[in-house]
Design a protein around this motif. Sequence first.
Motif, PDB file in Angstrom:
ATOM      1  N   HIS A 269      17.593  -6.636   6.346  1.00  0.00           N
ATOM      2  CA  HIS A 269      16.334  -6.349   5.642  1.00  0.00           C
ATOM      3  C   HIS A 269      15.177  -6.632   6.602  1.00  0.00           C
ATOM      4  O   HIS A 269      14.457  -7.611   6.465  1.00  0.00           O
ATOM      5  CB  HIS A 269      16.209  -7.220   4.378  1.00  0.00           C
ATOM      6  CG  HIS A 269      17.466  -7.212   3.555  1.00  0.00           C
ATOM      7  ND1 HIS A 269      17.789  -6.205   2.686  1.00  0.00           N
ATOM      8  CD2 HIS A 269      18.502  -8.082   3.503  1.00  0.00           C
ATOM      9  CE1 HIS A 269      18.950  -6.460   2.122  1.00  0.00           C
ATOM     10  NE2 HIS A 269      19.403  -7.603   2.597  1.00  0.00           N
ATOM     11  N   HIS A 271      12.305  -5.662   7.029  1.00  0.00           N
ATOM     12  CA  HIS A 271      10.933  -5.741   6.558  1.00  0.00           C
ATOM     13  C   HIS A 271      10.588  -7.120   6.023  1.00  0.00           C
ATOM     14  O   HIS A 271       9.441  -7.389   5.720  1.00  0.00           O
ATOM     15  CB  HIS A 271      10.691  -4.706   5.460  1.00  0.00           C
ATOM     16  CG  HIS A 271      11.558  -4.894   4.250  1.00  0.00           C
ATOM     17  ND1 HIS A 271      12.906  -4.653   4.255  1.00  0.00           N
ATOM     18  CD2 HIS A 271      11.255  -5.314   2.996  1.00  0.00           C
ATOM     19  CE1 HIS A 271      13.413  -4.896   3.052  1.00  0.00           C
ATOM     20  NE2 HIS A 271      12.440  -5.302   2.271  1.00  0.00           N
ATOM     21  N   LYS A 272      11.579  -7.993   5.877  1.00  0.00           N
ATOM     22  CA  LYS A 272      11.338  -9.337   5.351  1.00  0.00           C
ATOM     23  C   LYS A 272      12.103 -10.354   6.185  1.00  0.00           C
ATOM     24  O   LYS A 272      13.148 -10.049   6.755  1.00  0.00           O
ATOM     25  CB  LYS A 272      11.829  -9.463   3.909  1.00  0.00           C
ATOM     26  CG  LYS A 272      11.141  -8.578   2.891  1.00  0.00           C
ATOM     27  CD  LYS A 272      11.680  -8.892   1.505  1.00  0.00           C
ATOM     28  CE  LYS A 272      11.074  -7.970   0.458  1.00  0.00           C
ATOM     29  NZ  LYS A 272      11.710  -6.659   0.501  1.00  0.00           N
ATOM     30  N   HIS A 277      13.153 -12.538   1.659  1.00  0.00           N
ATOM     31  CA  HIS A 277      14.282 -11.826   1.055  1.00  0.00           C
ATOM     32  C   HIS A 277      14.894 -12.649  -0.076  1.00  0.00           C
ATOM     33  O   HIS A 277      15.186 -12.124  -1.161  1.00  0.00           O
ATOM     34  CB  HIS A 277      15.346 -11.541   2.127  1.00  0.00           C
ATOM     35  CG  HIS A 277      16.693 -11.197   1.569  1.00  0.00           C
ATOM     36  ND1 HIS A 277      16.952 -10.012   0.913  1.00  0.00           N
ATOM     37  CD2 HIS A 277      17.861 -11.899   1.559  1.00  0.00           C
ATOM     38  CE1 HIS A 277      18.220  -9.995   0.529  1.00  0.00           C
ATOM     39  NE2 HIS A 277      18.795 -11.116   0.916  1.00  0.00           N
ATOM     40  N   THR A 280      12.820 -12.571  -3.130  1.00  0.00           N
ATOM     41  CA  THR A 280      12.975 -11.278  -3.792  1.00  0.00           C
ATOM     42  C   THR A 280      14.279 -11.221  -4.572  1.00  0.00           C
ATOM     43  O   THR A 280      14.338 -10.719  -5.705  1.00  0.00           O
ATOM     44  CB  THR A 280      12.930 -10.133  -2.765  1.00  0.00           C
ATOM     45  OG1 THR A 280      11.671 -10.156  -2.089  1.00  0.00           O
ATOM     46  CG2 THR A 280      13.106  -8.775  -3.438  1.00  0.00           C
ATOM     47  N   THR A 402      17.855  -5.514  -1.353  1.00  0.00           N
ATOM     48  CA  THR A 402      16.393  -5.461  -1.289  1.00  0.00           C
ATOM     49  C   THR A 402      15.898  -4.466  -0.238  1.00  0.00           C
ATOM     50  O   THR A 402      14.728  -4.492   0.135  1.00  0.00           O
ATOM     51  CB  THR A 402      15.809  -6.857  -0.974  1.00  0.00           C
ATOM     52  OG1 THR A 402      16.261  -7.271   0.324  1.00  0.00           O
ATOM     53  CG2 THR A 402      16.232  -7.885  -2.009  1.00  0.00           C
ATOM     54  N   THR A 403      16.772  -3.612   0.229  1.00  0.00           N
ATOM     55  CA  THR A 403      16.367  -2.655   1.258  1.00  0.00           C
ATOM     56  C   THR A 403      15.316  -1.679   0.728  1.00  0.00           C
ATOM     57  O   THR A 403      15.345  -1.293  -0.445  1.00  0.00           O
ATOM     58  CB  THR A 403      17.588  -1.865   1.780  1.00  0.00           C
ATOM     59  OG1 THR A 403      17.147  -0.919   2.734  1.00  0.00           O
ATOM     60  CG2 THR A 403      18.306  -1.143   0.639  1.00  0.00           C
ATOM     61  N   ARG A 404      14.412  -1.267   1.600  1.00  0.00           N
ATOM     62  CA  ARG A 404      13.420  -0.265   1.232  1.00  0.00           C
ATOM     63  C   ARG A 404      13.960   1.155   1.366  1.00  0.00           C
ATOM     64  O   ARG A 404      13.325   2.106   0.921  1.00  0.00           O
ATOM     65  CB  ARG A 404      12.182  -0.411   2.122  1.00  0.00           C
ATOM     66  CG  ARG A 404      11.351  -1.641   1.790  1.00  0.00           C
ATOM     67  CD  ARG A 404      10.171  -1.749   2.732  1.00  0.00           C
ATOM     68  NE  ARG A 404       9.300  -2.846   2.385  1.00  0.00           N
ATOM     69  CZ  ARG A 404       8.254  -3.218   3.107  1.00  0.00           C
ATOM     70  NH1 ARG A 404       7.968  -2.575   4.233  1.00  0.00           N
ATOM     71  NH2 ARG A 404       7.503  -4.225   2.732  1.00  0.00           N
ATOM     72  N   ASN A 405      15.117   1.269   2.015  1.00  0.00           N
ATOM     73  CA  ASN A 405      15.740   2.580   2.185  1.00  0.00           C
ATOM     74  C   ASN A 405      16.368   2.994   0.847  1.00  0.00           C
ATOM     75  O   ASN A 405      17.407   2.463   0.445  1.00  0.00           O
ATOM     76  CB  ASN A 405      16.815   2.497   3.283  1.00  0.00           C
ATOM     77  CG  ASN A 405      17.427   3.840   3.609  1.00  0.00           C
ATOM     78  OD1 ASN A 405      17.746   4.623   2.716  1.00  0.00           O
ATOM     79  ND2 ASN A 405      17.600   4.092   4.900  1.00  0.00           N
ATOM     80  N   LYS A 406      15.726   3.930   0.165  1.00  0.00           N
ATOM     81  CA  LYS A 406      16.172   4.287  -1.181  1.00  0.00           C
ATOM     82  C   LYS A 406      17.584   4.862  -1.182  1.00  0.00           C
ATOM     83  O   LYS A 406      18.366   4.621  -2.103  1.00  0.00           O
ATOM     84  CB  LYS A 406      15.192   5.292  -1.799  1.00  0.00           C
ATOM     85  CG  LYS A 406      13.814   4.700  -2.079  1.00  0.00           C
ATOM     86  CD  LYS A 406      12.904   5.716  -2.740  1.00  0.00           C
ATOM     87  CE  LYS A 406      11.538   5.096  -3.043  1.00  0.00           C
ATOM     88  NZ  LYS A 406      10.623   6.075  -3.678  1.00  0.00           N
TER      89      LYS A 406
END
Length: 494
Positions: A269, A271-272, A277, A280, A402-406
């Motif tokens: 992850h 981005h964090k 993380h 989240t 928690t990944t931003r990759n949908k």
Amino acid sequence: MPEPTSGRDVPELLAAAQVSLNRHREVLEGLGRLFAERGHALYLVGGSVRDALLGRLGTDLDFATDARPEQMKALLAGWADALWDTGIEFGTLGVGKNGDRLELTTFRADSYDQVTRHPEVSFGDNLDDDLVRRDFTVNAMAVRIDPDRPGGIGDFLDPLGGLTALQARTLDTPAAPEVSFGDDPLRMLRAARFVSQLGFTVAPRVHRALEEMAPQLGRISVERVAAELDKLLLGADPVAGIDLMVQTGLGEVVLPEVGAMRMAIDEHHQHKDVYQHSLTVLRQAIDLEGPLGSEGGGPDLVLRWAALLHDIGKPATRKHEPDGGVSFHHHEVVGAKMARKRMRALKYSKQMIDDVSQLVYLHLRFHGYGEGRWTDSAVRRYVTDAGPLLSRLHKLVRADCTTRNKRRAARLQANYDDLEHRIAELAAKEDLARVRPDIDGNEIMQILDIPPGPQVGQAWNHLKELRLDRGPLSREEAIEELLTWWNEKGEPRV
């Protein structure tokens, strides 16, 4: 109840308090009359007044009075449904009445030695001295209990500006925070707990005092610390309370492993960092809890602890790889040991320690599932190792995405949907909640003609492994496998 101050939200707050207190009308009127007839003053105080103003008053009511403990006991003996005097040396009596739990305390005017948190107990004679010694101004308001007023509700008293602080949703201390926290360092942890429970923020001077005085939490018993941490984690926004602890240094004293995660970069992850993380994941685990009142619903302390601690092993296992990446191999194993050690230090129950550490240990196993390529044996082992924690493990694993990759997030959730579907399919055919050998220990001894002892346990474990690998066996198949194993083992019968 007269308005004590002006402000846009004051009428709404007082109206909410009136509604809340009217639900306890019978108790307030009866208790007020009991004390008034003996010439004693009685006030609803502390968190009860705060919660009434916020419209969240439950069945726990706190009172303060000028009556001394033995006088209270004599007054209440014939009125209470139940009476507890375990706190009488500190001026406190517990009372059960009409489903409410009341706590009545003689006015206090304690002094502290600034070394321990144990006060020199001293009873006072007036409300103001009692209120000024409380932890925060929002907990230093009072309502006079007057049996001659409707519902037993008399004047609202706010000598320290608690209502203004409540309107601003701010935690401030009646005295200088250095004095208040020096008297009782546990109040610093209570600040973080109230941030979680009430959604308040701390006043700037309180924040500074927390930073400066955090080491004094070491004066507090671990049992009291654990109780506050549990209340914090069960609050509406535990992430805010945890973050206040970490940012001020309180966490370094009571839960250092959580703040230490700020140093680790999570390779999954990017981005964090691992700390963010984990917060989240805690939020997302809470979102997966069922509604209060539903089966298995409501705040789940075990799940919340596991979500917070699931990655605490990463800082200790961080390794910079030659290709520039970062790995955390076996961080779930290390993290489970760290969780167990920390919770032992906080003197949690064995069951609580076992449950949280096992969830930390298992949280990463699903990532070997891939595109549904697990064998039935692997699925059985997943269910067996989780045991009664399986539903919590489902939630923890899902929250850990928690990944931003949908696209990646959708794939992970679809894979877990598939795993749960396979578990359900197997459960429909087999008793996955209780995977045991197809023949028991007594039968093993009879078939092999051996007495109780280690050989029986070895045979039982062998049959359980077969059960996990192949599913249920018929009795004849189980006996054949047992005899084959025994003959290959070649040990003499004893």
